[in-house]
Design a protein around this motif. Structure first.
Motif: not given
Length: 252
Positions: A181-209
């Motif tokens: 459970l501990g290791q799986a939670m770490t992987v899940m949280q890392a995945g969420r943060m990665t997707i959130m970061g990618l989403g914010m980056g994509a949104a910011g890039a789109a807002a430039e144009y």
């Protein structure tokens, strides 16, 4: 060529941390990140100390909420409390930055608190799919170029959808063996943060144009399609068929 002039030139000429903090908007963002980070660190330290006291094990770095609360509904509610604390820290930091920055944390805290207080485990599990879809729909309203008041309302509604995590956490605990459970939670949280970061980056890039009333609805469409695909996959594989716990956290 004559040297550049104006406020931007003055800031660039005096570049340094002092110049950065001279920008009011940056100070607001910095305060939000600082409080959020402090909250996470304090939670991790407190959890590690508590688990060490309960277990006597020196391996406190591997501590998880599961060690303290078990795998039942108490674990799900504990995760909710941690999310509320994180959102509260963000809200405190964003308060100086204006209504729009505060809107989503306000909605998230409200949704989590109401669902955790007034709904039982079964009701929260039933709302997982509807809330997961709902939380990406308010952004479609930005296509109408809303006023500040309506924009704040749309963002508050978006934040309330975070309560879908109750069901997701329950399914997650039911699907993962206790020892992982501990290791799986770490992987899940890392995945969420990665997707959130990618989403914010994509949104910011789109807002430039593209303007806001194009970027926000487009993000809502992408989000809705993504959530519906996930819902379809979960239902196909039976990932939502784990028995819902009763009020005591015991599977019915």
């Amino acid at each position: 060529m004559p040297p550049p002039s104006g406020p931007g030139a003055d800031r660039e000429a005096g570049a340094g941390y002092r110049a950065v903090f001279a920008v009011p908007e940056f100070r607001h963002v910095f305060a939000a990140h600082l409080l959020s980070t402090l909250g996470v660190v304090l939670c991790e330290i407190a959890l590690s100390v508590l688990v060490h006291r309960l277990t006597g094990s020196p391996r406190t770095r591997a501590a998880t909420l599961g060690d303290v609360l078990g795998e039942g509904d108490l674990f799900v509610l504990g995760r909710s409390v941690i999310r509320i604390i994180n959102q509260s820290g963000q809200l405190a930091g964003f308060a100086a930055g204006g209504l729009l920055l505060c809107a989503m944390p306000v909605g998230a805290i409200t949704g989590e608190a109401l669902a955790g207080t007034f709904l039982g485990p079964r009701a929260r599990a039933r709302l997982t799919f509807p809330l997961g879809v709902f939380c990406v729909l308010p952004s479609l309203g930005f296509a109408a170029r809303p006023s500040l008041g309506w924009a704040v309302l749309l963002l508050v509604l978006t934040g309330t959808g975070i309560a879908y995590n109750f069901g997701v956490d329950r399914w997650f605990v039911a699907a993962v063996p206790d020892e992982l459970l501990g290791q799986a939670m770490t992987v899940m949280q890392a995945g969420r943060m990665t997707i959130m970061g990618l989403g914010m980056g994509a949104a910011g890039a789109a807002a430039e144009y593209a303007p806001l009333w194009v970027v926000m609805p487009a993000g809502g469409v992408v989000g809705a399609v993504s959530v519906l695909l996930v819902v379809s996959e979960v239902r196909r594989t039976g990932g939502d068929r784990f028995p819902a716990p009763d009020a005591a956290g015991i599977p019915a």
